[in-house]
Design an enzyme around this catalytic site. Sequence first.
Site, PDB file in Angstrom:
ATOM      1  CE  LYS A 148     -32.941 -13.453   3.455  1.00 45.32           C
ATOM      2  NZ  LYS A 148     -32.968 -13.806   2.017  1.00 45.32           N
ATOM      3  CD  GLU A 216     -38.113 -13.850  -5.669  1.00 45.76           C
ATOM      4  OE1 GLU A 216     -37.254 -12.979  -5.871  1.00 45.76           O
ATOM      5  OE2 GLU A 216     -37.904 -14.883  -5.024  1.00 45.76           O
ATOM      6  CG  ASP A 235     -33.947 -16.951  -0.099  1.00 37.35           C
ATOM      7  OD1 ASP A 235     -32.997 -16.267   0.333  1.00 37.35           O
ATOM      8  OD2 ASP A 235     -34.515 -16.723  -1.186  1.00 37.35           O
ATOM      9  CG  HIS A 240     -37.934 -11.176   2.582  1.00 38.02           C
ATOM     10  ND1 HIS A 240     -37.110 -10.354   3.307  1.00 38.02           N
ATOM     11  CD2 HIS A 240     -37.168 -11.640   1.563  1.00 38.02           C
ATOM     12  CE1 HIS A 240     -35.906 -10.332   2.749  1.00 38.02           C
ATOM     13  NE2 HIS A 240     -35.916 -11.109   1.691  1.00 38.02           N
ATOM     14  CE  LYS A 331     -35.307 -17.560  -5.260  1.00 39.71           C
ATOM     15  NZ  LYS A 331     -35.604 -16.135  -5.092  1.00 39.71           N
TER      16      LYS A 331
HETATM   17  C1  BG6 Z   1     -33.760 -11.947  -1.047  1.00 42.02           C
HETATM   18  C2  BG6 Z   1     -33.752 -13.420  -1.337  1.00 42.02           C
HETATM   19  O1  BG6 Z   1     -33.681 -11.707   0.336  1.00 42.02           O
HETATM   20  O2  BG6 Z   1     -34.951 -11.358  -1.554  1.00 42.02           O
HETATM   21  C3  BG6 Z   1     -33.907 -13.668  -2.830  1.00 42.02           C
HETATM   22  O3  BG6 Z   1     -32.554 -13.990  -0.864  1.00 42.02           O
HETATM   23  C4  BG6 Z   1     -35.100 -12.939  -3.379  1.00 42.02           C
HETATM   24  O4  BG6 Z   1     -33.992 -15.052  -3.095  1.00 42.02           O
HETATM   25  C5  BG6 Z   1     -35.099 -11.484  -2.962  1.00 42.02           C
HETATM   26  O5  BG6 Z   1     -35.055 -13.050  -4.798  1.00 42.02           O
HETATM   27  C6  BG6 Z   1     -36.397 -10.788  -3.340  1.00 42.02           C
HETATM   28  O6  BG6 Z   1     -36.302  -9.414  -3.110  1.00 42.02           O
HETATM   29  P1  BG6 Z   1     -37.164  -8.386  -3.970  1.00 42.02           P
HETATM   30  O7  BG6 Z   1     -36.919  -7.071  -3.311  1.00 42.02           O
HETATM   31  O8  BG6 Z   1     -36.659  -8.467  -5.362  1.00 42.02           O
HETATM   32  O9  BG6 Z   1     -38.586  -8.845  -3.865  1.00 42.02           O
END
Ligand code: BG6
Length: 482
Positions: A148, A216, A235, A240, A331
């Site tokens: 992605k 996050e 994003d 996700h 975030k």
């Molecule tokens: C990524 C995003 O796909 O996933 C990021 O671009 C994000 O912005 C990340 O921080 C989060 O992944 P994980 O596995 O740390 O939850």
Amino acid sequence: MVSRVIPVDPFDLVLFGATGDLARRKILPGLFHRFAVEQMPPDARVIGSARSEMDRAAFVNMARACLLEFAGPTAEDTEKLEAFLGQLDYVKVDATGDEGWAPLKDILRTDAVRAFYLSVSPSLFGAIATNLTQHGIATPESRIVVEKPFGHDLASARALNADLRKNFTERQIYRIDHYLGKETVQNLMALRFANALWEPLWNATHIDHVQITVAETVGAEGRSEYYDRSGAMRDMVQNHLMQLLCLTAMEPPSRFNPNAVRDEKVKVIEALEPVAQSDIVRGQYRALHGDDSYADHAGVPNSRTESYVAMKVNIGNWRWAGTPFYLRTGKKLRARSSEIAVVFRDPPHMIFPEMKGLKGNAMVIRLQPDEGIKLRNTIKEPGPGGFRLVEVTMDMTFADALDEDAVPQDAYERLIMDVIRGDQTLFMRGDEAEAAWAWVDPIIAAWEDAGTRPDMYDQGSSGPEDALMLLHRDGRRWREIS
Ligand code: BG6
């Protein structure tokens, strides 16, 4: 310990973008972990490829350094580390030109699985795919993996699909969404479709609402150029959160195979109702106690990009009509915490007045940290002293009981092994990616037209105040981010 690891077939994996951040932090460490548990066979090879002028020795040195930094304690086993490094090679390739393709072709074997991992900007997907076919490197069995962001909107996703399909069939294309590789996400499918208990309850009659949270603590620092053009909607939500929603909401597939599963996910996306602007809250983190604000991180003083989004989503089908899904992601929030909470309706008739104030049944599918699936129940508090009700949590993961020696697997390592095995179940199909954009595009267009700014929220908080109202006005509450 009885090893449950099943070695994959010998492979040649060409890693484009081999010196990039994702390769260094996730892909190379992931491959090394699979090597360390003997899933990656000793004659498998990883061929790094980038435009950097370096030879094999320099690439191996770079890989050694990144494994020592990112691969955890396994990398302290020098013998294993060096054995893995022995399986690496490097070819300098010009993605858009002619240089490097002939030497790359020469070192690939004809009797090994051939996979191309494009950990590069999507603007190079088409050129690399074309070069791979034009130079006779791609075979009908080889696989191409793309990272992605898969497009910026529907039009660009369609163009990427068209570029890839000129050179590869859909059966050969693996679009990664690493959330699908997370252990608990797969456990959700097992829970839903390997048990008879839940399916009769898994609908609007019994489920009041669903909350999907991906919170996050990190900000946009260090990748602002990409992030400021994307924002949380592109994003995180388009991919996700959408995947989590699909797996929670989809109908039981007729079998556990790639197309049966992905057909059901596409149906969910197509059933999503348009979202009114009044059902969305966008936020942006502000400076606090000397910390930088989002705009500082982005380097864009008046940026309107959202680092947080919360929304109420309705799925227009028989199973879910009347049961909203609330999504939120952001975030710089108070904790790193990702979960799906399925909140059941109250009993239809209450015989215990004490039940008031208790929260009722909920199944919480926790992705990270502390992954697991827990079920909240109400029971009588044991012992004398009257009939008092308390909430207890039943742990349905039983990880300890299952395999206390199991080596934890990162999402990327699992997905790369699936590529080698030729299993597309946990990868997005082209029409799925397009359907997700088709739903997201009008939402983004509406707020761009309105020209509104995101609400500011404090770093370390749970997000903007207005996000609370999304649920309050429906008589519900967000779960705490913790
Ligand atoms: C990524 C995003 O796909 O996933 C990021 O671009 C994000 O912005 C990340 O921080 C989060 O992944 P994980 O596995 O740390 O939850």
